[in-house]
Motif scaffolding. Structure first.
Motif, short mmCIF file in Angstrom:
data_model
loop_
_atom_site.label_atom_id
_atom_site.label_comp_id
_atom_site.label_asym_id
_atom_site.label_seq_id
_atom_site.Cartn_x
_atom_site.Cartn_y
_atom_site.Cartn_z
N GLY A 165 86.19 -36.09 -2.59
CA GLY A 165 87.44 -36.23 -3.33
C GLY A 165 88.42 -37.22 -2.76
N GLY A 166 88.11 -37.78 -1.60
CA GLY A 166 89.01 -38.79 -1.05
C GLY A 166 88.93 -40.08 -1.85
N GLY A 167 89.85 -40.98 -1.55
CA GLY A 167 89.86 -42.26 -2.25
C GLY A 167 91.19 -42.96 -2.13
N LEU A 168 91.40 -43.90 -3.02
CA LEU A 168 92.61 -44.71 -3.03
C LEU A 168 93.51 -44.26 -4.17
CD1 LEU A 168 94.23 -47.24 -2.13
CD2 LEU A 168 92.83 -48.57 -3.73
N VAL A 169 94.78 -44.07 -3.84
CA VAL A 169 95.75 -43.63 -4.84
C VAL A 169 97.09 -44.29 -4.53
CG1 VAL A 169 96.42 -41.58 -3.54
CG2 VAL A 169 96.68 -41.60 -6.03
N GLN A 170 97.89 -44.49 -5.55
CA GLN A 170 99.22 -45.05 -5.34
C GLN A 170 100.18 -43.98 -4.85
OE1 GLN A 170 100.34 -46.96 -9.05
NE2 GLN A 170 99.64 -48.95 -8.28
N ALA A 171 101.19 -44.42 -4.15
CA ALA A 171 102.22 -43.50 -3.68
C ALA A 171 102.80 -42.71 -4.86
CB ALA A 171 103.32 -44.26 -2.97
N GLY A 201 101.12 -40.38 -6.31
CA GLY A 201 99.97 -39.85 -7.04
C GLY A 201 99.40 -38.60 -6.40
N SER A 202 98.27 -38.17 -6.95
CA SER A 202 97.64 -36.92 -6.52
C SER A 202 96.15 -37.13 -6.28
CB SER A 202 97.82 -35.83 -7.58
OG SER A 202 99.19 -35.54 -7.79
N LEU A 203 95.62 -36.31 -5.39
CA LEU A 203 94.19 -36.21 -5.17
C LEU A 203 93.86 -34.76 -4.87
CD1 LEU A 203 93.27 -39.21 -2.80
CD2 LEU A 203 92.54 -38.92 -5.17
N ARG A 204 92.63 -34.38 -5.20
CA ARG A 204 92.16 -33.05 -4.81
C ARG A 204 90.91 -33.20 -3.96
NH1 ARG A 204 90.07 -27.78 -8.23
NH2 ARG A 204 88.21 -29.09 -8.50
N LEU A 205 91.01 -32.73 -2.74
CA LEU A 205 89.85 -32.73 -1.85
C LEU A 205 89.09 -31.42 -2.01
CD1 LEU A 205 91.43 -34.13 1.44
CD2 LEU A 205 90.51 -35.38 -0.52
N SER A 206 87.78 -31.50 -1.89
CA SER A 206 86.93 -30.33 -1.93
C SER A 206 86.10 -30.26 -0.65
CB SER A 206 85.99 -30.37 -3.14
OG SER A 206 86.71 -30.39 -4.35
N CYS A 207 85.78 -29.06 -0.25
CA CYS A 207 84.92 -28.85 0.91
C CYS A 207 83.91 -27.78 0.55
CB CYS A 207 85.75 -28.42 2.11
SG CYS A 207 84.77 -27.95 3.56
N ALA A 208 82.66 -28.19 0.44
CA ALA A 208 81.58 -27.27 0.08
C ALA A 208 80.85 -26.83 1.34
CB ALA A 208 80.62 -27.96 -0.87
N ALA A 209 80.65 -25.53 1.44
CA ALA A 209 79.96 -24.96 2.60
C ALA A 209 78.55 -24.55 2.23
CB ALA A 209 80.73 -23.76 3.12
N SER A 210 77.64 -24.78 3.15
CA SER A 210 76.27 -24.32 2.98
C SER A 210 75.79 -23.71 4.29
CB SER A 210 75.36 -25.48 2.57
OG SER A 210 75.35 -26.48 3.57
N GLY A 211 74.78 -22.87 4.20
CA GLY A 211 74.25 -22.24 5.40
C GLY A 211 74.90 -20.92 5.73
N GLY A 212 75.75 -20.44 4.83
CA GLY A 212 76.40 -19.15 5.07
C GLY A 212 77.48 -18.93 4.04
N TYR A 238 89.62 -26.05 -1.39
CA TYR A 238 90.26 -27.23 -1.98
C TYR A 238 91.57 -27.55 -1.27
CZ TYR A 238 87.12 -25.81 -5.74
OH TYR A 238 86.01 -25.45 -6.48
N LEU A 239 91.94 -28.80 -1.35
CA LEU A 239 93.27 -29.22 -0.92
C LEU A 239 93.84 -30.10 -2.01
CD1 LEU A 239 95.33 -29.06 1.42
CD2 LEU A 239 94.46 -31.30 2.16
N GLN A 240 94.75 -29.55 -2.78
CA GLN A 240 95.44 -30.32 -3.82
C GLN A 240 96.60 -31.04 -3.17
OE1 GLN A 240 94.76 -30.70 -7.21
NE2 GLN A 240 96.40 -32.23 -7.12
#
Length: 124
Positions: A8-14, A16-27, A80-82
């Protein structure tokens, strides 16, 4: 072995908004308190936000309070991190982390598993 993968990272203008996601596996993610940290080049990694196992308790760094929101969906093993009202100073690499401790923590050393990070760049 638990693996965490951020997206979910990337380039955005001041402003603006982004939403990061973190997917867990193995448990199942509901075994862990989850946190987001960030690190700028040449600087120490700093705490951003954390959430307890069931999502009822959250903590934020003063620098992001009111702008960022951490949440989790244990059914999807994802946290998530909005990020809203982004500023150029939010331009860093963001890391997801999982802690096996019973109480949610803001301390980096109390996290047991880490993702590889995702770059967020905010242009002015």
């Amino acid at each position: 072995q638990v693996q965490l993968v951020e997206s979910g990272g990337g380039l955005v203008q001041a402003g603006g908004s982004l939403r990061l996601s973190c997917a867990a596996s193995g448990g199942s993610q509901n075994r862990f308190a989850m946190g987001w940290f960030r690190q700028a080049p040449g600087k120490e990694r700093e705490f951003v936000a954390a959430i307890n196992r069931n999502g009822a308790i959250t903590y934020y760094a003063d620098s992001v309070k009111g702008r960022f929101t951490i949440s989790r969906d244990n059914a999807k093993n994802t946290v998530y991190l909005q990020m809203n009202s982004l500023k150029p100073e939010d331009t860093v690499v963001y890391y997801c982390a999982a802690s096996t401790r019973a109480v949610v923590t803001v301390t980096e050393t109390e996290y047991d598993y880490w993702g590889q990070g995702t770059q967020v760049t905010v242009s002015s």
